[in-house]
Write a protein that holds these residues in place. Structure first.
Motif, PDB file in Angstrom:
ATOM      1  N   ASN A  63      22.504 -18.843  -4.608  1.00 28.60           N
ATOM      2  CA  ASN A  63      21.109 -18.459  -4.432  1.00 28.60           C
ATOM      3  C   ASN A  63      20.606 -17.757  -5.677  1.00 28.60           C
ATOM      4  O   ASN A  63      21.266 -16.861  -6.205  1.00 28.60           O
ATOM      5  CB  ASN A  63      20.975 -17.517  -3.224  1.00 28.60           C
ATOM      6  CG  ASN A  63      19.642 -16.794  -3.220  1.00 28.60           C
ATOM      7  OD1 ASN A  63      18.605 -17.423  -3.145  1.00 28.60           O
ATOM      8  ND2 ASN A  63      19.678 -15.480  -3.331  1.00 28.60           N
ATOM      9  N   PHE A  70      21.549 -11.540  -1.706  1.00 32.69           N
ATOM     10  CA  PHE A  70      22.893 -12.070  -1.913  1.00 32.69           C
ATOM     11  C   PHE A  70      22.807 -13.279  -2.824  1.00 32.69           C
ATOM     12  O   PHE A  70      21.805 -13.997  -2.864  1.00 32.69           O
ATOM     13  CB  PHE A  70      23.560 -12.449  -0.586  1.00 32.69           C
ATOM     14  CG  PHE A  70      22.746 -13.395   0.265  1.00 32.69           C
ATOM     15  CD1 PHE A  70      22.846 -14.775   0.092  1.00 32.69           C
ATOM     16  CD2 PHE A  70      21.894 -12.915   1.246  1.00 32.69           C
ATOM     17  CE1 PHE A  70      22.094 -15.649   0.866  1.00 32.69           C
ATOM     18  CE2 PHE A  70      21.142 -13.782   2.029  1.00 32.69           C
ATOM     19  CZ  PHE A  70      21.244 -15.155   1.839  1.00 32.69           C
ATOM     20  N   ARG A  72      25.553 -15.571  -2.977  1.00 26.65           N
ATOM     21  CA  ARG A  72      26.367 -16.647  -2.431  1.00 26.65           C
ATOM     22  C   ARG A  72      26.328 -16.605  -0.910  1.00 26.65           C
ATOM     23  O   ARG A  72      26.311 -15.525  -0.314  1.00 26.65           O
ATOM     24  CB  ARG A  72      27.817 -16.524  -2.908  1.00 26.65           C
ATOM     25  CG  ARG A  72      27.956 -16.579  -4.421  1.00 26.65           C
ATOM     26  CD  ARG A  72      29.375 -16.281  -4.848  1.00 26.65           C
ATOM     27  NE  ARG A  72      29.510 -16.276  -6.302  1.00 26.65           N
ATOM     28  CZ  ARG A  72      30.622 -15.991  -6.949  1.00 26.65           C
ATOM     29  NH1 ARG A  72      31.725 -15.693  -6.262  1.00 26.65           N
ATOM     30  NH2 ARG A  72      30.664 -15.998  -8.260  1.00 26.65           N
ATOM     31  N   SER A  73      26.345 -17.772  -0.302  1.00 26.80           N
ATOM     32  CA  SER A  73      26.306 -17.817   1.159  1.00 26.80           C
ATOM     33  C   SER A  73      27.065 -19.026   1.674  1.00 26.80           C
ATOM     34  O   SER A  73      27.312 -19.990   0.940  1.00 26.80           O
ATOM     35  CB  SER A  73      24.858 -17.855   1.669  1.00 26.80           C
ATOM     36  OG  SER A  73      24.220 -19.056   1.260  1.00 26.80           O
ATOM     37  N   ASN A  75      26.956 -21.505   5.220  1.00 28.22           N
ATOM     38  CA  ASN A  75      26.313 -21.859   6.484  1.00 28.22           C
ATOM     39  C   ASN A  75      27.164 -22.916   7.175  1.00 28.22           C
ATOM     40  O   ASN A  75      27.122 -24.091   6.798  1.00 28.22           O
ATOM     41  CB  ASN A  75      24.892 -22.382   6.230  1.00 28.22           C
ATOM     42  CG  ASN A  75      23.965 -21.290   5.747  1.00 28.22           C
ATOM     43  OD1 ASN A  75      23.557 -20.421   6.507  1.00 28.22           O
ATOM     44  ND2 ASN A  75      23.653 -21.310   4.450  1.00 28.22           N
ATOM     45  N   ILE A 132      30.159 -12.863  -0.187  1.00 26.54           N
ATOM     46  CA  ILE A 132      29.633 -14.088   0.412  1.00 26.54           C
ATOM     47  C   ILE A 132      28.948 -13.718   1.724  1.00 26.54           C
ATOM     48  O   ILE A 132      29.544 -13.051   2.578  1.00 26.54           O
ATOM     49  CB  ILE A 132      30.749 -15.125   0.653  1.00 26.54           C
ATOM     50  CG1 ILE A 132      31.325 -15.606  -0.674  1.00 26.54           C
ATOM     51  CG2 ILE A 132      30.202 -16.310   1.454  1.00 26.54           C
ATOM     52  CD1 ILE A 132      32.478 -16.579  -0.525  1.00 26.54           C
ATOM     53  N   HIS A 133      27.718 -14.154   1.872  1.00 27.53           N
ATOM     54  CA  HIS A 133      26.946 -13.881   3.083  1.00 27.53           C
ATOM     55  C   HIS A 133      27.064 -15.068   4.028  1.00 27.53           C
ATOM     56  O   HIS A 133      26.778 -16.216   3.636  1.00 27.53           O
ATOM     57  CB  HIS A 133      25.481 -13.634   2.719  1.00 27.53           C
ATOM     58  CG  HIS A 133      24.635 -13.217   3.875  1.00 27.53           C
ATOM     59  ND1 HIS A 133      24.875 -12.072   4.606  1.00 27.53           N
ATOM     60  CD2 HIS A 133      23.544 -13.791   4.433  1.00 27.53           C
ATOM     61  CE1 HIS A 133      23.968 -11.953   5.551  1.00 27.53           C
ATOM     62  NE2 HIS A 133      23.154 -12.989   5.473  1.00 27.53           N
ATOM     63  N   ILE A 134      27.478 -14.833   5.243  1.00 28.12           N
ATOM     64  CA  ILE A 134      27.668 -15.903   6.226  1.00 28.12           C
ATOM     65  C   ILE A 134      26.495 -15.900   7.200  1.00 28.12           C
ATOM     66  O   ILE A 134      26.264 -14.925   7.916  1.00 28.12           O
ATOM     67  CB  ILE A 134      28.992 -15.726   6.989  1.00 28.12           C
ATOM     68  CG1 ILE A 134      30.176 -15.720   6.009  1.00 28.12           C
ATOM     69  CG2 ILE A 134      29.166 -16.843   8.019  1.00 28.12           C
ATOM     70  CD1 ILE A 134      31.508 -15.448   6.658  1.00 28.12           C
ATOM     71  N   GLY A 136      23.136 -17.104   6.155  1.00 20.59           N
ATOM     72  CA  GLY A 136      21.864 -16.853   5.485  1.00 20.59           C
ATOM     73  C   GLY A 136      20.781 -17.833   5.861  1.00 20.59           C
ATOM     74  O   GLY A 136      19.601 -17.544   5.677  1.00 20.59           O
TER      75      GLY A 136
END
Length: 362
Positions: A63, A70, A72-73, A75, A132-134, A136
């Motif tokens: 991102n 954040f 990085r994510s 999905n 790392i965002h899980i 987003g």
């Protein structure tokens, strides 16, 4: 070309009220009432959920938007059967040739290789550890996760690598993975946010038909907090004239449950969402639909939406300013204004045996 089709009976248990074609489709399908009726037809219908594997070559998304916290994510799912009428992720279904309306919440895609891909990417020689965002885009704990366990598989890899993660969800199902999140949080490797939009069960049922009930989300905050997982509350979206009056009560209840931080986002209506939300509003809350949309436009310079990065999350103008002032006062009052816990990237390591195996993919 626009193809007209006969209106079906009202849809039960879904957030969207229609299923217009995606914006990239050459043929646009628009429903209309042709005057025919069928007295024997049921008053409402249910649309089944289909779940389909989606093959990917990578799992970590990058991102670059300056207003998102954040870089990085992950999905695990595309589409979301929670069916929130306001969901900003709906337009992404158009890239699959599907409707951001009912298709988005009934035709779900999951990434069966998510855990393997994550292990491959974390094992790369050039990988540099960052949070790392899980979740987003779509919810990582939507109903099908109970059986598929894609998100759990991602967390299992993250804990083996000491990869720090943050998770956001509307689901109490996150508490299932406390055996992973608890130890990770103890090492400074995990935080969570629970999104609560309303405490009104009736409004939640209409607006977020398949997400956990409000009390169940508060319960999730308590369970996470009792396990020493840093947890915050997301009052998002704030919809002026519909749920904004609940801001203080939601923040107070969340603080009592154990939340230590909070955030909010003002309603965003990009692309197809503006029509879908207006349609839902006219059906679910016809008595206040005009007022809600008038207030929304006051936060967006007279438009339904303004995509300017400088203000798209909070909006501008007196209505948006009042929301922001109330939020700041409330988080101070309820002790939700402390610094957000930082995650420890120094503990990242590649487990013994992972590098040789992953070298085959490089």
């Amino acid at each position: 070309m626009t193809e007209a089709v006969k209106l079906g009976p009202p849809v039960r248990g879904r957030g969207a009220k229609s299923n217009a074609s995606g914006r990239f489709e050459a043929t646009q399908v628009e429903a209309f009432d042709d005057g025919w009726t069928d007295e024997d037809a049921p008053s409402s219908t249910q649309i089944p959920t289909t779940i389909t594997p989606l093959r990917s070559r990578t799992i970590i998304s990058k991102n670059q938007s300056p207003d998102i916290g954040f870089e990085r994510s992950i999905n695990p799912y595309t589409g979301c059967s929670h069916g929130c009428s306001y969901c900003y992720a709906r337009p992404s279904h158009a890239y699959l040739g599907l409707s951001p309306g009912l298709d988005f919440e009934s035709r779900i895609f999951f990434k069966p290789d998510a855990a393997r891909l994550l292990e491959q990417e974390l094992s790369a020689k050039k990988y540099v550890c960052k949070r790392i965002h899980i979740g987003g885009n779509t919810d990582p704990y939507q109903p099908d996760e109970r059986d598929l366990k894609i998100t759990r598989g991602v967390l299992e890899v993250a804990t083996r690598f000491n990869q720090p993660v943050s998770v956001i969800t509307k689901s109490n199902l996150i508490t299932r993975d406390l055996d992973i999140l608890g130890p990770m949080a103890h090492e400074g490797l995990a935080t969570a946010f629970i999104s609560i939009t309303t405490l009104d069960r009736g409004l939640a049922r209409a607006m977020e038909p398949r997400a956990s009930a409000p009390q169940r989300r508060l319960d999730a905050i308590k369970v996470l907090a009792d396990a020493s997982v840093p947890v915050g509350v997301g009052f998002a979206p704030v919809i002026p004239g519909l749920n904004d009056h609940e801001m203080e009560s939601i923040l107070e209840a969340s603080a009592k449950a154990g939340a230590t931080t909070a955030m909010y986002v003002t309603l965003r209506l990009p692309l197809e969402i503006k029509d879908l939300f207006r349609e839902w509003l006219a059906d679910a809350r016809p008595d206040r639909a005009a007022r809600v949309m008038a207030l929304v436009r006051q936060t967006r310079g007279g438009k339904d939406y303004d995509a300017d990065w400088a203000q798209r999350m909070k909006g501008t103008g007196p209505v948006a300013d009042l929301i922001g002032t109330r939020f700041k006062g409330a988080i101070r009052r309820y002790g939700l204004d402390g610094p957000r816990p930082s995650l420890d990237v120094t503990k990242f390591r590649i487990p013994a045996g992972s590098r040789p195996q992953m070298d085959l993919f490089e």
